[in-house]
Design a protein around this motif. Structure first.
Motif, short mmCIF file in Angstrom:
data_model
loop_
_atom_site.label_atom_id
_atom_site.label_comp_id
_atom_site.label_asym_id
_atom_site.label_seq_id
_atom_site.Cartn_x
_atom_site.Cartn_y
_atom_site.Cartn_z
N ALA A 1 -1.52 -1.23 4.38
CA ALA A 1 -1.73 -0.55 5.65
C ALA A 1 -1.96 0.94 5.43
CB ALA A 1 -0.53 -0.78 6.57
N ASP A 2 -1.18 1.55 4.54
CA ASP A 2 -1.35 2.97 4.24
C ASP A 2 -2.71 3.23 3.59
OD1 ASP A 2 1.13 3.53 5.27
OD2 ASP A 2 2.14 3.64 3.33
N ALA A 3 -3.11 2.35 2.68
CA ALA A 3 -4.40 2.51 2.01
C ALA A 3 -5.54 2.41 3.02
CB ALA A 3 -4.56 1.45 0.92
N CYS A 4 -5.46 1.46 3.94
CA CYS A 4 -6.51 1.31 4.95
C CYS A 4 -6.56 2.52 5.87
CB CYS A 4 -6.27 0.03 5.75
SG CYS A 4 -6.55 -1.50 4.82
N ALA A 5 -5.39 3.05 6.21
CA ALA A 5 -5.34 4.23 7.09
C ALA A 5 -5.99 5.43 6.40
CB ALA A 5 -3.90 4.54 7.46
N LEU A 6 -5.73 5.60 5.11
CA LEU A 6 -6.33 6.71 4.36
C LEU A 6 -7.85 6.59 4.32
CD1 LEU A 6 -3.83 6.96 1.37
CD2 LEU A 6 -4.25 8.73 3.09
N ALA A 7 -8.35 5.39 4.05
CA ALA A 7 -9.79 5.18 3.98
C ALA A 7 -10.43 5.30 5.36
CB ALA A 7 -10.09 3.82 3.37
N SER A 8 -9.73 4.86 6.41
CA SER A 8 -10.28 4.90 7.76
C SER A 8 -10.37 6.32 8.31
CB SER A 8 -9.42 4.05 8.70
OG SER A 8 -9.40 2.69 8.30
N ALA A 9 -9.53 7.21 7.79
CA ALA A 9 -9.52 8.58 8.30
C ALA A 9 -10.84 9.30 8.05
CB ALA A 9 -8.36 9.36 7.66
N ASP A 10 -11.55 8.90 7.01
CA ASP A 10 -12.84 9.52 6.68
C ASP A 10 -13.76 8.47 6.08
OD1 ASP A 10 -14.93 11.15 6.08
OD2 ASP A 10 -13.87 12.40 4.62
N PRO A 11 -14.42 7.66 6.93
CA PRO A 11 -15.26 6.57 6.43
C PRO A 11 -16.38 7.04 5.50
CG PRO A 11 -14.88 6.32 8.78
CD PRO A 11 -14.38 7.68 8.40
N ALA A 12 -16.82 8.29 5.65
CA ALA A 12 -17.93 8.77 4.83
C ALA A 12 -17.50 9.04 3.39
CB ALA A 12 -18.51 10.05 5.43
N ARG A 13 -16.22 9.20 3.17
CA ARG A 13 -15.73 9.51 1.83
C ARG A 13 -15.47 8.22 1.05
NH1 ARG A 13 -9.86 11.89 0.18
NH2 ARG A 13 -10.25 12.11 -2.07
N SER A 14 -16.05 8.12 -0.12
CA SER A 14 -15.86 6.92 -0.95
C SER A 14 -14.65 7.14 -1.86
CB SER A 14 -17.12 6.64 -1.78
OG SER A 14 -18.20 6.34 -0.94
N ILE A 15 -13.47 6.82 -1.35
CA ILE A 15 -12.25 6.99 -2.13
C ILE A 15 -12.12 5.84 -3.12
CG2 ILE A 15 -9.75 7.29 -2.03
CD1 ILE A 15 -10.05 8.13 0.88
N PRO A 16 -12.04 6.10 -4.41
CA PRO A 16 -11.88 5.02 -5.38
C PRO A 16 -10.59 4.23 -5.14
CG PRO A 16 -12.47 7.07 -6.47
CD PRO A 16 -12.13 7.42 -5.05
N LEU A 17 -10.62 2.96 -5.45
CA LEU A 17 -9.44 2.13 -5.26
C LEU A 17 -8.26 2.66 -6.08
CD1 LEU A 17 -8.25 -0.46 -3.99
CD2 LEU A 17 -9.03 -1.70 -6.02
N ALA A 18 -8.54 3.17 -7.28
CA ALA A 18 -7.46 3.70 -8.12
C ALA A 18 -6.76 4.87 -7.44
CB ALA A 18 -8.03 4.13 -9.46
N GLU A 19 -7.53 5.73 -6.75
CA GLU A 19 -6.92 6.86 -6.05
C GLU A 19 -6.10 6.39 -4.86
OE1 GLU A 19 -8.23 10.83 -3.50
OE2 GLU A 19 -9.63 9.97 -4.96
N LEU A 20 -6.61 5.43 -4.11
CA LEU A 20 -5.83 4.87 -3.01
C LEU A 20 -4.53 4.29 -3.51
CD1 LEU A 20 -8.38 2.98 -0.71
CD2 LEU A 20 -7.15 5.08 -0.20
N ALA A 21 -4.61 3.53 -4.59
CA ALA A 21 -3.41 2.90 -5.16
C ALA A 21 -2.38 3.96 -5.55
CB ALA A 21 -3.79 2.04 -6.36
N ARG A 22 -2.85 5.02 -6.16
CA ARG A 22 -1.92 6.08 -6.57
C ARG A 22 -1.24 6.72 -5.37
NH1 ARG A 22 -2.22 11.29 -6.56
NH2 ARG A 22 -4.46 11.29 -6.05
#
Length: 248
Positions: free
Chosen positions: A149-170
């Motif tokens: 849920a936290d990872a999805c919230a981070l990615a949803s905050a800025d859809p234009a930014r391609s956050i790598p999965l490794a960064e989300l995991a960290r």
């Protein structure tokens, strides 16, 4: 009037809503199909996020908690169906493809000016058409695991930014492998697939508000307008330009 008939009349209505207006979280004892003949409707449920527009309605089974947000000046149509006689599967919300004929039936079925006899005939045809309609899978499922849920919230905050999965995991305190597994196990798709769904839903909202195809592609994270058009056409069966024209 029977209690069942009264409930269905309460769930069946047509109303206009300004862009940005909302309907707070609630649920119904019976099933409901919601549709907008103008504007765009975002539906939030415990199962995920859904977008209705001129060619897409959202099916809400009985008991499903949901909330609505309207984008652009919207004409809202809601049709109630008895809990005992669902025209569509009563297991989970879904997107229903709306053909021109089905669109007219949905508008007519929610018309308060129709007599009871006319409404009965319209609803009979509507049920037949719904049973033959296609269901479209594009949605954004709701994650249950707190890390996901936290990872999805981070990615949803800025859809234009391609956050790598490794960064989300960290950032959420999980291993990349664990987070990848959570996307597949809970949401039924990989992280890149989920991110594409997120961007497509955001693009539908922007296009309905009048944003150009090029601007929408940029704001939603596509590197080129052509790649955005190809992805949109593959997912929704029409180009972004066609979708923009129809929703407006």
């Amino acid at each position: 009037m029977s209690d069942s008939r009264q409930r269905l009349w309460t769930l069946t209505a047509a109303s206009r809503h300004a862009g940005g207006s909302t309907i707070e979280r609630h649920h119904h004892e019976d099933h409901q199909l919601v549709y907008v003949s103008a504007g765009v409707l975002a539906v939030e449920t415990s199962a995920g996020s859904w977008v209705a527009s001129k060619d897409r309605a959202v099916w809400l089974p009985a008991g499903v908690w949901h909330a609505h947000r309207f984008y652009g000046s919207s004409m809202f149509h809601a049709i109630g169906f008895a809990r005992e006689r669902p025209p569509l599967p009563a297991t989970a919300p879904m997107i229903v493809a709306v053909t021109p004929f089905l669109r007219e039936l949905l508008i007519a079925a929610a018309d308060p000016e129709l007599s009871a006899a006319e409404t009965g005939r319209v609803r009979a045809v509507l049920r037949d058409q719904l049973r033959r309609s296609s269901q479209q899978p594009l949605s954004l499922p709701t994650p249950r695991d707190p890390r996901l849920a936290d990872a999805c919230a981070l990615a949803s905050a800025d859809p234009a930014r391609s956050i790598p999965l490794a960064e989300l995991a960290r950032q959420v305190g999980a291993s990349e492998r664990s987070l990848s597994r959570l996307f597949r196990d809970e949401l039924g798709m990989s992280y890149p697939q989920w991110r594409t769904h997120l961007r497509l839903l955001e693009a539908m909202i922007l296009l309905s508000g009048g944003a150009s195809v090029t601007r929408t592609a940029s704001q939603c994270g596509w590197k080129t307008t052509s790649s955005f058009i190809d992805t949109f056409r593959h997912a929704l069966g029409q180009t972004p330009g066609e979708y923009r024209a129809r929703t407006r």
